[in-house]
Design an enzyme around this catalytic site. Structure first.
Site, PDB file in Angstrom:
ATOM      1  N   CYS A  45     -62.584 -65.548  40.792  1.00 14.16           N
ATOM      2  CA  CYS A  45     -62.313 -65.575  42.228  1.00 14.16           C
ATOM      3  C   CYS A  45     -61.974 -66.998  42.677  1.00 14.16           C
ATOM      4  O   CYS A  45     -60.966 -67.233  43.350  1.00 14.16           O
ATOM      5  CB  CYS A  45     -63.522 -65.023  42.974  1.00 14.16           C
ATOM      6  SG  CYS A  45     -63.277 -64.800  44.744  1.00 14.16           S
ATOM      7  N   CYS A  46     -62.791 -67.987  42.276  1.00 13.87           N
ATOM      8  CA  CYS A  46     -62.493 -69.384  42.617  1.00 13.87           C
ATOM      9  C   CYS A  46     -61.166 -69.821  41.986  1.00 13.87           C
ATOM     10  O   CYS A  46     -60.392 -70.557  42.605  1.00 13.87           O
ATOM     11  CB  CYS A  46     -63.604 -70.307  42.119  1.00 13.87           C
ATOM     12  SG  CYS A  46     -65.085 -70.332  43.136  1.00 13.87           S
ATOM     13  N   CYS A  58     -70.836 -66.913  49.093  1.00 12.53           N
ATOM     14  CA  CYS A  58     -71.393 -67.757  48.029  1.00 12.53           C
ATOM     15  C   CYS A  58     -72.151 -68.953  48.580  1.00 12.53           C
ATOM     16  O   CYS A  58     -72.327 -69.962  47.886  1.00 12.53           O
ATOM     17  CB  CYS A  58     -70.267 -68.231  47.112  1.00 12.53           C
ATOM     18  SG  CYS A  58     -69.301 -66.876  46.422  1.00 12.53           S
ATOM     19  N   CYS A  66     -66.823 -75.062  42.075  1.00 11.85           N
ATOM     20  CA  CYS A  66     -65.735 -74.094  42.038  1.00 11.85           C
ATOM     21  C   CYS A  66     -64.689 -74.484  41.000  1.00 11.85           C
ATOM     22  O   CYS A  66     -63.850 -73.677  40.626  1.00 11.85           O
ATOM     23  CB  CYS A  66     -65.088 -73.960  43.402  1.00 11.85           C
ATOM     24  SG  CYS A  66     -64.377 -75.492  44.011  1.00 11.85           S
TER      25      CYS A  66
HETATM   26  S1  SF4 Z   1     -66.647 -69.574  46.575  1.00  8.65           S
HETATM   27 FE1  SF4 Z   1     -67.062 -67.376  46.257  1.00  8.65          FE
HETATM   28  S2  SF4 Z   1     -65.708 -66.233  47.656  1.00  8.65           S
HETATM   29 FE2  SF4 Z   1     -64.993 -68.385  47.568  1.00  8.65          FE
HETATM   30  S3  SF4 Z   1     -63.366 -68.358  46.067  1.00  8.65           S
HETATM   31 FE3  SF4 Z   1     -65.266 -68.914  44.956  1.00  8.65          FE
HETATM   32  S4  SF4 Z   1     -66.206 -66.978  44.242  1.00  8.65           S
HETATM   33 FE4  SF4 Z   1     -64.572 -66.472  45.753  1.00  8.65          FE
END
Ligand code: SF4
Length: 245
Positions: free
Chosen positions: A129-130, A215, A238
């Protein structure tokens, strides 16, 4: 898929240029942040950019940039999962400084992304996701620049302890400048209070380091500064500020 640990493009730089950056960084070790920002502006001009998640450090840098070089391209990685308070702070900063922070977004909306993956990936694969919603986006933006500035401090975490003031960012193939590397959290907040710099109101509710809402959680004063990020997992970054070298 873009992993947070991926190197997005070949990071070609000569040993001579690396030496030059190291010398420059060493010469700025005792400089004040606004002096480092001025150096960055004079050296890289319109090939300099700044990324901010609207943390206190980013707000402080914007405060200085607004008087040194307000035309600098400043952007935010708008993952689609940011707190409303964070997005409102962007408007507050625009009103206070006349500075437009550009929202750089992933190729898919949150709804499209979650439909493709059968639900939110932050629950099952936060690295991916990040990677998709932050790393790929900043990688795309930085192809247009020679140097970027961030608000990281060395005392924030082990990952950040060795951050250079001026160094080569192997992940993105550009120079990375960290004007606040030598500052402490207390110094940043002293400046914010003294200069009445706008900040995220969530900081007054126990949120210390603020990222995407799924998060991020509020923490107690005994917790590590970044304990509220990806809480309960081994993830601490991240991937934007992880050294490749
Ligand atoms: S911090 Fe969480 S919601 Fe944001 S991009 Fe990363 S995994 Fe995705």
């Amino acid at each position: 898929m873009v992993s947070p640990d991926s190197v997005l493009e070949p990071a070609n730089i000569s040993a001579e240029s690396l030496d030059d950056l190291a010398r420059q960084s060493a010469s700025l070790e005792s400089a004040e942040p606004h002096e480092i920002i001025r150096f960055a502006v004079e050296r890289y001009g319109n090939k300099l950019t700044m990324a901010t998640a609207f943390g206190p450090e980013g707000c402080a840098i914007i405060h200085w940039l607004a008087s040194i070089a307000p035309q600098t391209y400043i952007f935010n990685l708008d993952t689609g999962y940011q707190f409303q308070e964070t997005l409102q702070l962007r408007d507050t900063i625009a009103n206070r400084y006349g500075v437009n922070v550009v929202l750089e977004q992933p190729e898919t909306t949150v709804a499209e992304y979650e439909r493709i993956h059968g639900g939110p990936l932050y629950r099952t694969d936060s690295n991916r996701c990040c990677g998709d919603r932050k790393i790929a986006v900043i990688g795309r933006v930085l192809t247009r620049f020679d140097a970027w500035m961030s608000g990281i401090r060395r005392d924030q975490s082990v990952d950040r302890a060795a951050a250079a003031i001026v160094g080569w960012d192997t992940k993105f193939g550009v120079v990375k400048i960290s004007p606040l590397a030598n500052w402490t959290k207390a110094k940043v907040w002293d400046l914010i209070i003294r200069e009445n710099i706008p900040y995220n109101p969530l900081h007054d509710q126990g949120y210390v380091s603020i990222g995407c809402f799924p998060c991020t959680r509020a923490i107690t004063t005994d917790d590590d500064e970044r304990a509220g990020r990806w809480s309960g997992t081994a993830k601490t970054e991240c991937g934007l500020h992880v050294r490749e070298d």
